[in-house]
Design an enzyme around this catalytic site. Structure first.
Site: not given
Ligand code: AMP
Length: 219
Positions: A15, A90, A127, A159, A170
């Site tokens: 993404k 999400r 990653r 990360r 996740r």
């Molecule tokens: P990402 O970088 O998109 O993988 O997001 C990292 C983490 O941020 C996720 O595993 C969630 O803990 C939190 N997070 C990001 N976007 C959302 C969302 N739309 N809803 C809930 N948690 C989020």
């Protein structure tokens, strides 16, 4: 017509990579709720302090918090010609809230990046992200601290939520809470599922074609 795009898919589907690329190409902002939350964690704001433990455990931050973040960001002027949402919505509740906040704007285009679990686990364990500019990279060697970002030469790091045990959680959370979005969006004429288990440039072409088909098809 503005390109109001939602890019969704499991962690590691690509993404962020695809959203950044398309945002650069089309001159519209990429909006990643994950990036906004990570910045808050780094800056140790109240939001960051609340979100950190949840993120480190691989769980979702509450709908109320992320909907608030998205609403504030989408209200900025730079979204008038479109935007790419990366990692939001999400949950079905977030998707409904998004529909409400976009009322009166051009219709959403939705692209799902579909990638099998075994590819996701492999990608996420390798990653690395640039700690200066946030670009996504892959280590050239397995030694610690030896890799640099190809965009800005900053240090590449893993990360904290890309560790294997968190990755599995996740993926479980994705199946349970995010995959119902396929059902939520699936019947819209502007919904596309793209095979993300291919080279990034091949996926980028497929995403671009899907987006153009939706924009071209709009009245
Ligand atoms: P990402 O970088 O998109 O993988 O997001 C990292 C983490 O941020 C996720 O595993 C969630 O803990 C939190 N997070 C990001 N976007 C959302 C969302 N739309 N809803 C809930 N948690 C989020």
């Amino acid at each position: 017509m503005a390109l109001n795009l939602v890019m969704f898919g499991p962690p590691g589907a690509g993404k962020g990579t695809q959203a950044r690329r398309l945002a650069d190409e089309r001159g519209i902002p990429q909006i990643s709720t994950g990036d906004i939350l990570r910045e808050a964690v780094q800056a140790e704001t109240e939001l960051g302090l609340q979100a950190k433990a949840v993120m480190d455990a691989g769980e979702l931050v509450s709908d109320a918090i992320v909907v608030g973040i998205a609403r504030e960001r989408l209200a900025r002027d730079d979204t008038a010609r479109g935007f790419i949402l990366d990692g939001f919505p999400r949950t079905v509740a977030q998707a409904s809230a998004l529909d409400t906040m976009l009322n009166g704007r051009d219709p959403l285009v939705i692209v799902e990046l579909a990638v099998p679990d075994e590819t996701l686990v492999r990608r996420l364990s390798r990653r690395r992200v640039c700690s200066d500019c946030g670009a996504i990279g892959t280590p050239q060697s397995d030694g610690p601290g030896t890799d640099r970002c190809t965009a800005c030469d900053g240090p590449l790091v893993q990360r904290s939520d890309d560790r294997e045990e968190v990755v599995r959680e996740r993926l479980r959370v994705y199946r349970e809470q995010t995959s119902p979005l396929v059902e939520f969006y699936g019947r819209r004429p502007t919904y596309h599922s793209v095979d993300g288990d291919r080279a990034p440039e091949v996926v980028a072409k497929a995403v671009g074609d899907a987006v153009d088909a939706s924009i071209g098809a709009a009245p």
